[in-house]
Design a protein around this motif. Sequence first.
Motif, mmCIF file in Angstrom:
data_model
loop_
_atom_site.group_PDB
_atom_site.id
_atom_site.type_symbol
_atom_site.label_atom_id
_atom_site.label_comp_id
_atom_site.label_asym_id
_atom_site.label_seq_id
_atom_site.Cartn_x
_atom_site.Cartn_y
_atom_site.Cartn_z
ATOM 1 N N ILE A 7 0.848 -1.191 0.000
ATOM 2 C CA ILE A 7 0.000 0.000 0.000
ATOM 3 C C ILE A 7 0.887 1.246 0.000
ATOM 4 N N LEU A 8 0.742 2.074 -1.025
ATOM 5 C CA LEU A 8 1.465 3.342 -1.116
ATOM 6 C C LEU A 8 0.478 4.454 -0.780
ATOM 7 N N PRO A 17 -5.202 -8.814 3.967
ATOM 8 C CA PRO A 17 -4.431 -9.209 5.154
ATOM 9 C C PRO A 17 -4.091 -8.004 6.024
ATOM 10 N N PHE A 18 -4.038 -8.218 7.331
ATOM 11 C CA PHE A 18 -3.796 -7.151 8.310
ATOM 12 C C PHE A 18 -2.597 -6.305 7.890
ATOM 13 N N ALA A 19 -2.816 -4.989 7.803
ATOM 14 C CA ALA A 19 -1.784 -4.079 7.300
ATOM 15 C C ALA A 19 -0.665 -3.889 8.321
ATOM 16 N N LYS A 20 0.565 -4.040 7.842
ATOM 17 C CA LYS A 20 1.748 -3.821 8.671
ATOM 18 C C LYS A 20 2.544 -2.665 8.072
ATOM 19 N N PHE A 21 3.393 -2.062 8.898
ATOM 20 C CA PHE A 21 4.143 -0.894 8.462
ATOM 21 C C PHE A 21 5.637 -1.178 8.545
ATOM 22 N N PHE A 22 6.390 -0.764 7.512
ATOM 23 C CA PHE A 22 7.839 -0.809 7.614
ATOM 24 C C PHE A 22 8.275 0.128 8.735
ATOM 25 N N MET A 23 9.104 -0.370 9.634
ATOM 26 C CA MET A 23 9.553 0.411 10.783
ATOM 27 C C MET A 23 11.075 0.406 10.863
ATOM 28 N N LYS A 24 11.617 1.477 11.420
ATOM 29 C CA LYS A 24 13.052 1.512 11.661
ATOM 30 C C LYS A 24 13.426 0.456 12.699
ATOM 31 N N VAL A 65 2.344 -1.368 4.433
ATOM 32 C CA VAL A 65 2.069 0.044 4.139
ATOM 33 C C VAL A 65 3.372 0.828 4.053
ATOM 34 N N ASN A 66 3.478 1.662 3.026
ATOM 35 C CA ASN A 66 4.612 2.569 2.894
ATOM 36 C C ASN A 66 4.086 3.983 2.690
#
Length: 304
Positions: free
Chosen positions: A89-90, A111-118, A176-177
């Motif tokens: 997801i952009l 599917p449950f949305a996850k986020f790129f994290m540091k 998600v990004n």
Amino acid sequence: MKRIWHIAVGVVLLLLLIINTIIFGAPVIILSLLKLIPQKAWQNTVGKMLMFLATSWMTINNKVSLCLLPTKYIVSGYQDFSMCRSYLILSNHQSWLDIVVLQQVFLNKIPFAKFFMKKELIYVPIIGIACWALDFPLMKRYSKHYLKKHPEKKGKDLLETRRACQRFKNRHVSVVNFVEGTRFTPQKHLKGGKQFKHLLQPKAGGVALALDVLGDKIKGVLNVTIVYPENFPSFWDFLCGVINEVHIHIELIEPEDIPYQGYYQDDAAKTRFQAWINALWQQNDVMMNKILEDKSLNINNTKQ
């Protein structure tokens, strides 16, 4: 009097969200600690339990807010979602409320949305271990200054992020990004120039990295444009019920139509992908402007 009513609604809803978080938070933390046991089958089982709890927690939050708040979510464009596909997801980013909006639109549909994290966030108490346990992909990025001093580290960030995404190999996932890399503010917009009217300059590297490390796993890229006609709302504004509408436009892009290959190996490929993401963001900027103009026109017609 109206302001007092909004504050009262915000306090009540905030308390309900806190109670819901406490109820689900305790078992999530316990299971997160149990997932540290290095046994693959056990970790997979615990992971499924954690995902069920996280989905249930967000589902209750969504239903409570839909019942108590007047906010309408007006979704346009692509909506043929599937729980049996993996998505990237952009999205543009204007407020922490964006996360709530994305979950309202996509929860239990993909599917449950996850986020790129540091990767550094793994050390944040409670939040770090919960995000690790829920398989949020953790990214390790090295600055250009650091790589000049440590050239041996070049490419290691990509390798580590790719390794972190290996856990998605045998299951469907949504990632998600937030392409701009930060939240939109008038100050940041002015500082970044005026190439876009309603958006900040997109960060091509993060999108290319996500596409590269997830590879063939991604079966669809969802280009999401979030528009708040009331302008720059805060999460507290949302809780108080002063946000009447949120517009969400969605476009499906096939991964094979995105020229991201070779971004980290070839300057010409990097330039080509940067041109592609800039063109996409220009398209989204036009879409935002159209939604805002149509909304303004409707308001003026109503007043007349």
